[in-house]
Scaffold this motif. Structure first.
Motif, PDB file in Angstrom:
ATOM      1  N   GLU A  23       0.639  -1.347  -0.198  1.00  0.00           N
ATOM      2  CA  GLU A  23       0.150  -0.185  -0.308  1.00  0.00           C
ATOM      3  C   GLU A  23       0.846   0.581  -0.212  1.00  0.00           C
ATOM      4  N   ASP A  24       2.206   1.098   0.492  1.00  0.00           N
ATOM      5  CA  ASP A  24       2.974   1.662   0.141  1.00  0.00           C
ATOM      6  C   ASP A  24       3.320   2.640  -0.871  1.00  0.00           C
ATOM      7  N   PHE A  25       3.524   2.102  -2.169  1.00  0.00           N
ATOM      8  CA  PHE A  25       4.084   1.274  -3.074  1.00  0.00           C
ATOM      9  C   PHE A  25       3.628   3.207  -4.213  1.00  0.00           C
ATOM     10  N   LEU A  26       4.307   3.717  -5.366  1.00  0.00           N
ATOM     11  CA  LEU A  26       3.435   4.234  -5.628  1.00  0.00           C
ATOM     12  C   LEU A  26       3.723   4.462  -7.444  1.00  0.00           C
ATOM     13  N   VAL A  27       2.425   3.987  -8.011  1.00  0.00           N
ATOM     14  CA  VAL A  27       3.237   4.010  -9.217  1.00  0.00           C
ATOM     15  C   VAL A  27       3.183   4.775 -10.515  1.00  0.00           C
ATOM     16  N   SER A  28       3.937   4.581 -10.778  1.00  0.00           N
ATOM     17  CA  SER A  28       3.430   6.043 -12.178  1.00  0.00           C
ATOM     18  C   SER A  28       3.870   5.232 -13.677  1.00  0.00           C
ATOM     19  N   PRO A  29       3.621   6.378 -14.500  1.00  0.00           N
ATOM     20  CA  PRO A  29       4.301   5.679 -16.149  1.00  0.00           C
ATOM     21  C   PRO A  29       5.779   5.596 -15.981  1.00  0.00           C
ATOM     22  N   SER A  30       6.795   5.479 -14.942  1.00  0.00           N
ATOM     23  CA  SER A  30       8.355   5.052 -14.384  1.00  0.00           C
ATOM     24  C   SER A  30       8.271   3.769 -14.106  1.00  0.00           C
ATOM     25  N   ASN A  31       7.368   3.483 -13.717  1.00  0.00           N
ATOM     26  CA  ASN A  31       7.359   2.096 -12.752  1.00  0.00           C
ATOM     27  C   ASN A  31       6.458   1.355 -12.742  1.00  0.00           C
ATOM     28  N   GLU A  32       5.686   1.371 -13.525  1.00  0.00           N
ATOM     29  CA  GLU A  32       4.275   0.752 -13.220  1.00  0.00           C
ATOM     30  C   GLU A  32       4.658  -0.658 -14.411  1.00  0.00           C
ATOM     31  N   GLU A  33       5.946  -1.066 -15.478  1.00  0.00           N
ATOM     32  CA  GLU A  33       6.020  -2.218 -15.968  1.00  0.00           C
ATOM     33  C   GLU A  33       6.366  -2.818 -14.712  1.00  0.00           C
ATOM     34  N   ALA A  34       7.527  -2.322 -13.814  1.00  0.00           N
ATOM     35  CA  ALA A  34       7.775  -2.829 -13.307  1.00  0.00           C
ATOM     36  C   ALA A  34       7.522  -4.066 -11.709  1.00  0.00           C
ATOM     37  N   TYR A  35       5.730  -2.880 -11.404  1.00  0.00           N
ATOM     38  CA  TYR A  35       5.418  -3.048 -10.992  1.00  0.00           C
ATOM     39  C   TYR A  35       4.344  -3.873 -11.398  1.00  0.00           C
ATOM     40  N   ALA A  36       4.330  -4.099 -12.378  1.00  0.00           N
ATOM     41  CA  ALA A  36       3.058  -5.144 -12.749  1.00  0.00           C
ATOM     42  C   ALA A  36       3.831  -6.689 -13.278  1.00  0.00           C
ATOM     43  N   LEU A  37       4.759  -6.512 -13.256  1.00  0.00           N
ATOM     44  CA  LEU A  37       6.149  -7.726 -12.937  1.00  0.00           C
ATOM     45  C   LEU A  37       6.181  -8.127 -11.479  1.00  0.00           C
ATOM     46  N   ILE A  38       5.513  -7.198 -10.749  1.00  0.00           N
ATOM     47  CA  ILE A  38       5.643  -8.069  -9.419  1.00  0.00           C
ATOM     48  C   ILE A  38       4.254  -8.571  -9.270  1.00  0.00           C
ATOM     49  N   GLU A  39       3.464  -7.624  -9.923  1.00  0.00           N
ATOM     50  CA  GLU A  39       1.183  -8.326  -9.495  1.00  0.00           C
ATOM     51  C   GLU A  39       1.384  -9.249  -9.892  1.00  0.00           C
ATOM     52  N   ALA A  40       2.065  -9.666 -11.648  1.00  0.00           N
ATOM     53  CA  ALA A  40       1.795 -11.037 -12.228  1.00  0.00           C
ATOM     54  C   ALA A  40       2.051 -12.374 -11.465  1.00  0.00           C
ATOM     55  N   TRP A  41       2.874 -12.167 -10.257  1.00  0.00           N
ATOM     56  CA  TRP A  41       3.552 -13.835  -9.438  1.00  0.00           C
ATOM     57  C   TRP A  41       2.131 -13.989  -9.312  1.00  0.00           C
ATOM     58  N   PRO A  42       1.976 -15.491  -9.101  1.00  0.00           N
ATOM     59  CA  PRO A  42       3.104 -16.256  -9.783  1.00  0.00           C
ATOM     60  C   PRO A  42       3.328 -16.458 -10.736  1.00  0.00           C
ATOM     61  N   ASP A  43       2.153 -16.295 -11.588  1.00  0.00           N
ATOM     62  CA  ASP A  43       1.765 -16.345 -13.275  1.00  0.00           C
ATOM     63  C   ASP A  43       3.032 -16.154 -13.763  1.00  0.00           C
ATOM     64  N   TRP A  44       4.513 -16.370 -13.258  1.00  0.00           N
ATOM     65  CA  TRP A  44       5.787 -15.905 -13.691  1.00  0.00           C
ATOM     66  C   TRP A  44       6.319 -16.816 -15.558  1.00  0.00           C
ATOM     67  N   LEU A 161       5.497  10.961  -9.709  1.00  0.00           N
ATOM     68  CA  LEU A 161       5.879  10.663  -9.054  1.00  0.00           C
ATOM     69  C   LEU A 161       6.485  11.441  -8.159  1.00  0.00           C
ATOM     70  N   LEU A 162       7.118  12.566  -8.063  1.00  0.00           N
ATOM     71  CA  LEU A 162       8.233  12.702  -8.205  1.00  0.00           C
ATOM     72  C   LEU A 162       7.745  14.081  -6.460  1.00  0.00           C
ATOM     73  N   LYS A 163       5.949  14.418  -7.190  1.00  0.00           N
ATOM     74  CA  LYS A 163       5.626  15.048  -5.862  1.00  0.00           C
ATOM     75  C   LYS A 163       4.673  14.264  -5.067  1.00  0.00           C
ATOM     76  N   ALA A 164       4.833  12.837  -5.252  1.00  0.00           N
ATOM     77  CA  ALA A 164       3.720  12.948  -4.528  1.00  0.00           C
ATOM     78  C   ALA A 164       4.937  11.861  -3.717  1.00  0.00           C
ATOM     79  N   VAL A 165       5.732  10.936  -4.078  1.00  0.00           N
ATOM     80  CA  VAL A 165       7.495  10.850  -2.761  1.00  0.00           C
ATOM     81  C   VAL A 165       7.452  11.866  -1.930  1.00  0.00           C
ATOM     82  N   ILE A 166       7.496  13.165  -2.395  1.00  0.00           N
ATOM     83  CA  ILE A 166       8.277  14.358  -1.629  1.00  0.00           C
ATOM     84  C   ILE A 166       6.905  14.537  -0.288  1.00  0.00           C
TER      85      ILE A 166
END
Length: 252
Positions: A23-44, A161-166
């Motif tokens: 719930e603490d991870f902030l998704v944005s275009p810069s990290n959505e591919e990586a986030y999708a990889l984690i979300e796809a588990w266990p169907d790797w 994302l930068l503003k959200a993280v700040i």
């Protein structure tokens, strides 16, 4: 009678533990591919995945989310040794952090671990800062195996994302912050989440030491000081010009 500035308050650099919940991870275009990889588990589609991104970009946060879901152990690449491989793969899933720092260590052990992972369908999530060819690995087979590993890359943070993280980092410190401060920091700060953490921590210390709230002029002055320190020069004092701009901005 002229007001005098209150004496600076003694501050302590107590570590602030990062929160690595999903719930603490902030998704944005810069990290959505990586986030999708984690979300796809266990169907790797594979067993070994490489997650790349600059320091402070959220690799460890995503790895922690996956480790919780997969009930994986987490180790540093520096801790992978031949006499530990059997133990490390006994848990059923593994995160190996900082494989870009494996050069000159037990590279053969890491290669053996990845081979066993593929043979036994044992999932391994690797993290690194840059491309494999920059790791400086001596074992060609390990270099080749990592090149072929599927995965995802986290890019530099976008404005949102930068503003959200700040905002989040100030909130983690129980500090409310005005949008003018957030906008000013986002405009001036290096595009690095690691740098954002440094700046927020410095602002917190400065404001606490002076017993003053964080304003836009104070934030910019602290940035000036940090940039000057990085460049070896002398920056503007955090008090200089603060009152006039603050009044203009409507601050107390």
């Amino acid at each position: 009678m002229r007001d005098t500035e209150p004496p600076k308050q003694l501050t302590f650099d107590l570590p602030l533990d990062p929160r690595y919940g999903a719930e603490d991870f902030l998704v944005s275009p810069s990290n959505e591919e990586a986030y999708a990889l984690i979300e796809a588990w266990p169907d790797w589609p594979d067993t070994v995945f490489l997650l790349r991104g600059p320091p402070g970009s959220g690799k460890s946060h995503l790895a922690s989310i996956w480790a919780t879901r997969a009930q994986a152990w987490t180790v540093s690449a520096a801790d992978v040794a031949m006499d530990r491989v059997s133990h490390l793969i006994s848990n059923g899933a593994l995160v190996v952090e900082d494989v870009d720092r494996a050069a000159g260590r037990d590279e053969a052990a890491l290669f053996h671990l990845l081979n066993l992972a593929r043979e036994r369908r044992f999932p391994v999530l690797l993290t690194a800062c840059g491309p494999v060819d920059g790791f400086g690995l001596k074992v060609a087979d390990l270099r080749s195996r990592l090149r072929l590993a599927p995965g995802a890359e986290i890019g530099p943070p976008d404005d949102a994302l930068l503003k959200a993280v700040i905002v989040k980092l100030f909130a983690d410190r129980q500090l409310g912050i005005d949008t003018s401060v957030v906008d000013a920091l986002a405009l001036r700060i290096d595009r690095s989440l690691a740098r954002v953490r440094e700046v927020v921590a410095e602002l917190d210390r400065d404001a606490l030491g002076r017993r003053r709230r964080i304003t836009r002029p104070l934030a910019l002055a602290v940035l000036d000081r940090m940039e000057a320190a990085d460049g070896g020069g002398e920056g503007q004092d955090a008090d200089e010009g603060d009152g006039e701009e603050e009044d203009a901005a409507g601050g107390p």
